[in-house]
Scaffold this active site. Structure first.
Site, PDB file in Angstrom:
ATOM      1  N   ARG A  69    -112.246 -27.897 -16.858  1.00  0.00           N
ATOM      2  CA  ARG A  69    -112.138 -28.631 -15.466  1.00  0.00           C
ATOM      3  C   ARG A  69    -112.470 -29.819 -15.337  1.00  0.00           C
ATOM      4  O   ARG A  69    -113.205 -30.339 -16.402  1.00  0.00           O
ATOM      5  CB  ARG A  69    -112.390 -27.564 -14.504  1.00  0.00           C
ATOM      6  CG  ARG A  69    -113.748 -27.127 -14.767  1.00  0.00           C
ATOM      7  CD  ARG A  69    -114.674 -26.883 -13.536  1.00  0.00           C
ATOM      8  NE  ARG A  69    -114.846 -28.157 -12.860  1.00  0.00           N
ATOM      9  CZ  ARG A  69    -115.516 -29.143 -13.110  1.00  0.00           C
ATOM     10  NH1 ARG A  69    -116.358 -29.024 -14.061  1.00  0.00           N
ATOM     11  NH2 ARG A  69    -115.699 -30.228 -12.331  1.00  0.00           N
ATOM     12  N   GLY A  70    -112.193 -30.775 -14.269  1.00  0.00           N
ATOM     13  CA  GLY A  70    -112.554 -32.144 -14.227  1.00  0.00           C
ATOM     14  C   GLY A  70    -111.600 -32.819 -15.063  1.00  0.00           C
ATOM     15  O   GLY A  70    -110.962 -32.545 -16.105  1.00  0.00           O
ATOM     16  N   ALA A  71    -111.153 -33.735 -14.309  1.00  0.00           N
ATOM     17  CA  ALA A  71    -109.944 -34.383 -14.479  1.00  0.00           C
ATOM     18  C   ALA A  71    -110.261 -35.336 -15.857  1.00  0.00           C
ATOM     19  O   ALA A  71    -109.095 -35.079 -16.575  1.00  0.00           O
ATOM     20  CB  ALA A  71    -109.935 -35.741 -13.330  1.00  0.00           C
TER      21      ALA A  71
ATOM     22  N   ARG B  61    -102.079 -27.622 -13.999  1.00  0.00           N
ATOM     23  CA  ARG B  61    -102.600 -28.171 -12.773  1.00  0.00           C
ATOM     24  C   ARG B  61    -102.036 -29.422 -12.063  1.00  0.00           C
ATOM     25  O   ARG B  61    -101.865 -30.503 -12.832  1.00  0.00           O
ATOM     26  CB  ARG B  61    -104.356 -28.318 -13.034  1.00  0.00           C
ATOM     27  CG  ARG B  61    -105.088 -27.037 -13.044  1.00  0.00           C
ATOM     28  CD  ARG B  61    -106.451 -27.051 -13.066  1.00  0.00           C
ATOM     29  NE  ARG B  61    -106.899 -27.221 -11.620  1.00  0.00           N
ATOM     30  CZ  ARG B  61    -108.112 -27.423 -11.353  1.00  0.00           C
ATOM     31  NH1 ARG B  61    -109.075 -27.680 -12.225  1.00  0.00           N
ATOM     32  NH2 ARG B  61    -108.614 -27.474 -10.345  1.00  0.00           N
TER      33      ARG B  61
ATOM     34  N   GLN C 202    -118.963 -25.525  -8.087  1.00  0.00           N
ATOM     35  CA  GLN C 202    -119.161 -26.461  -9.256  1.00  0.00           C
ATOM     36  C   GLN C 202    -120.495 -27.339  -9.333  1.00  0.00           C
ATOM     37  O   GLN C 202    -120.987 -27.538 -10.343  1.00  0.00           O
ATOM     38  CB  GLN C 202    -117.999 -27.407  -9.680  1.00  0.00           C
ATOM     39  CG  GLN C 202    -116.697 -26.964  -9.849  1.00  0.00           C
ATOM     40  CD  GLN C 202    -115.865 -26.599  -8.700  1.00  0.00           C
ATOM     41  OE1 GLN C 202    -116.233 -26.188  -7.764  1.00  0.00           O
ATOM     42  NE2 GLN C 202    -114.510 -26.566  -9.081  1.00  0.00           N
TER      43      GLN C 202
ATOM     44  N   ASP D  87    -109.996 -37.305  -8.923  1.00  0.00           N
ATOM     45  CA  ASP D  87    -108.930 -36.691  -9.792  1.00  0.00           C
ATOM     46  C   ASP D  87    -107.695 -37.458  -9.687  1.00  0.00           C
ATOM     47  O   ASP D  87    -106.892 -37.330 -10.514  1.00  0.00           O
ATOM     48  CB  ASP D  87    -108.860 -35.125  -9.021  1.00  0.00           C
ATOM     49  CG  ASP D  87    -109.865 -34.253  -9.426  1.00  0.00           C
ATOM     50  OD1 ASP D  87    -110.685 -34.190  -8.358  1.00  0.00           O
ATOM     51  OD2 ASP D  87    -109.767 -33.547 -10.507  1.00  0.00           O
TER      52      ASP D  87
ATOM     53  N   ASN E  59    -110.181 -35.738  -4.130  1.00  0.00           N
ATOM     54  CA  ASN E  59    -111.321 -35.300  -5.200  1.00  0.00           C
ATOM     55  C   ASN E  59    -111.709 -33.888  -4.553  1.00  0.00           C
ATOM     56  O   ASN E  59    -110.977 -33.373  -3.552  1.00  0.00           O
ATOM     57  CB  ASN E  59    -112.486 -36.137  -5.127  1.00  0.00           C
ATOM     58  CG  ASN E  59    -113.538 -35.935  -5.998  1.00  0.00           C
ATOM     59  OD1 ASN E  59    -113.511 -35.501  -7.165  1.00  0.00           O
ATOM     60  ND2 ASN E  59    -115.116 -35.386  -5.581  1.00  0.00           N
TER      61      ASN E  59
HETATM   62  O1  MRU Z   1    -111.220 -28.073  -9.670  1.00  0.00           O
HETATM   63  P1  MRU Z   1    -112.007 -29.007 -10.390  1.00  0.00           P
HETATM   64  O2  MRU Z   1    -113.446 -28.340 -10.842  1.00  0.00           O
HETATM   65  O3  MRU Z   1    -111.393 -29.419 -11.790  1.00  0.00           O
HETATM   66  O4  MRU Z   1    -112.154 -30.433  -9.635  1.00  0.00           O
HETATM   67  C1  MRU Z   1    -112.905 -31.405 -10.293  1.00  0.00           C
HETATM   68  C2  MRU Z   1    -113.500 -32.303  -9.291  1.00  0.00           C
HETATM   69  O5  MRU Z   1    -112.702 -32.346  -8.078  1.00  0.00           O
HETATM   70  C3  MRU Z   1    -114.258 -33.354  -9.936  1.00  0.00           C
HETATM   71  O6  MRU Z   1    -115.158 -33.853  -8.545  1.00  0.00           O
HETATM   72  C4  MRU Z   1    -113.407 -34.400 -10.368  1.00  0.00           C
HETATM   73  O7  MRU Z   1    -112.410 -33.803 -11.413  1.00  0.00           O
HETATM   74  C5  MRU Z   1    -113.882 -35.654 -10.870  1.00  0.00           C
HETATM   75  S1  MRU Z   1    -114.353 -35.061 -12.441  1.00  0.00           S
HETATM   76  C6  MRU Z   1    -115.038 -36.645 -13.100  1.00  0.00           C
END
Ligand code: MRU
Length: 382
Positions: free
Chosen positions: A68-70, A108, A221, A262, A272
């Protein structure tokens, strides 16, 4: 797909797990047809590695938030294109490529990195004349995109660190209190992180810092991943319930907020993790700088109005009803925290309007959160 416990690492990087260096995604050292990732669903209680063999493995891994995480979602998608091609044949590889791209993009919806990196993969494969060549180029390109993301995160760290350094000087060496939300750390970004990169850079420079870590309900997270990362690196931090930030800000206990993104639109609106907007509101009310750290792979140059245009993921209500954690007997388990029968809503992200964002920390420097600022740093983007 099968799961194995961690037994090795020969990857030389900065980020530490039990004093060993890791990336969050890599090619299996003994089998180039397997991609390996860290299972983020199990942290911080268990560190395990998942093998990805098929494109379906990649789709499920992204959808179920094993990764996970962009930025990491984007790079995993890029390796997914490679795995899809490996399982195609000479007569259908071009069709498989097109279908894989659409399939993976649908895993996603909010992080734009996924679509951007998949499109880059598809473009780089246009010149290929056979399946064999396509597979070779796909692997090379996915590796390149991964390394690019690491380089960009490190550059974000260097630029963001100057902000922390300036605050530290004003405070005459008293610890700089930084609030962050969700996990925009090295787990989310392969290495360094985006929001955490300036933190790690400041830490390396021995600038006294302390991090307020929002727990980030419902998936936690912050509590589970960011706190674990910071512990591994030895960075001072405190986990707080999501609704604590405003109180801390009113009492002068937060010097700067740094979060990830994101998807950020051309006019500087920032999607985000859900709850980010509330922190931006509280920061503005208390005149605390609110920065967003992001690589250009998180900027959607085709969108302007974030609130109207950014697709916001809605996830299963079970994530709200149930909390997972380690029980007193040491076993990982789930408990229900919502009364049976009560309906839930589970929006994954919110949009912080650009007027609440002090600046964007990118791999090319820090700019205002508006079209002029973004175009000054990225003039070549149309
Ligand atoms: O649903 P997630 O855990 O994938 O969401 C991630 C976030 O919102 C992070 O803060 C965002 O992706 C930035 S990651 C560099």
């Amino acid at each position: 797909m099968y799961i194995q416990m961690l037994i090795f690492s020969n990857h030389i990087t900065f980020m530490l797990v039990n004093n060993k260096n890791y990336h969050t995604i890599w090619i299996h050292p003994k089998n180039p047809q397997i991609v390996q990732v860290i299972d983020q669903r199990k942290l911080p209680f268990e560190f395990s590695i998942v093998d990805l063999v098929t494109i379906r493995d990649v789709f499920e891994t992204i959808r179920n938030m094993i990764v996970r995480g962009a930025p990491l979602i984007g790079v995993t998608g890029a390796y997914g294109i490679y795995l899809g091609l490996l399982h195609s044949n000479e007569s259908n590889w071009q069709i498989v490529l097109r279908e894989s791209a659409e399939y993976l993009k649908s895993s996603r919806p909010t992080a734009v990195n996924l679509a951007i990196l998949i499109d880059e993969m598809v473009n780089s494969l246009k010149v290929c004349t056979s399946k064999e060549i396509a597979c070779k180029i796909a692997l090379k390109e996915a590796n390149r995109l991964k390394m690019r993301e690491i380089k960009w995160s490190e550059a974000i760290g260097n630029f963001g660190c100057t902000l922390i350094e300036a605050i530290s000087k004003k405070k005459s060496g008293q610890p700089v209190n930084i609030l962050t939300h969700c996990n925009a750390g090295w787990l989310a970004c392969i290495d360094w992180g985006t929001a955490t990169a300036p933190i790690y850079k400041a830490f390396q420079k021995k600038i006294p810092i302390h991090i307020w870590v929002d727990e980030t309900r419902p998936r936690n997270q912050g509590a589970r991943l960011t706190a674990w990362e910071l512990s591994q690196e030895g960075v001072a931090h405190t986990v707080i319930p999501d609704n604590t930030g405003g109180h801390l800000m009113q009492h002068g206990l937060v010097d700067i907020c740094i979060v990830g993104s994101d998807r950020t639109t051309l006019n500087g609106d920032v999607a985000n993790k859900i709850g980010t907007y509330l922190k931006a509101l509280a920061s503005n009310d208390n005149q605390i700088p609110f920065y967003v750290a992001l690589p250009s792979s998180s900027i959607d140059f085709n969108m302007e109005d974030g609130i109207r245009e950014i697709p916001i993921e809605q996830r299963d209500g079970d994530e709200v009803c149930w909390m997972e954690g380690m029980q007193e007997n040491g076993l990982i388990g789930r408990v229900r925290v919502v009364a049976k029968g009560s309906p839930t809503a589970n929006y994954g992200f919110d949009v912080t309007p650009s007027r609440l964002v002090t600046g964007l920390i990118t791999e090319r420097g820090i700019c205002e959160a508006n079209e002029k600022g973004i175009r000054t740093l990225f003039p070549e983007k149309t």
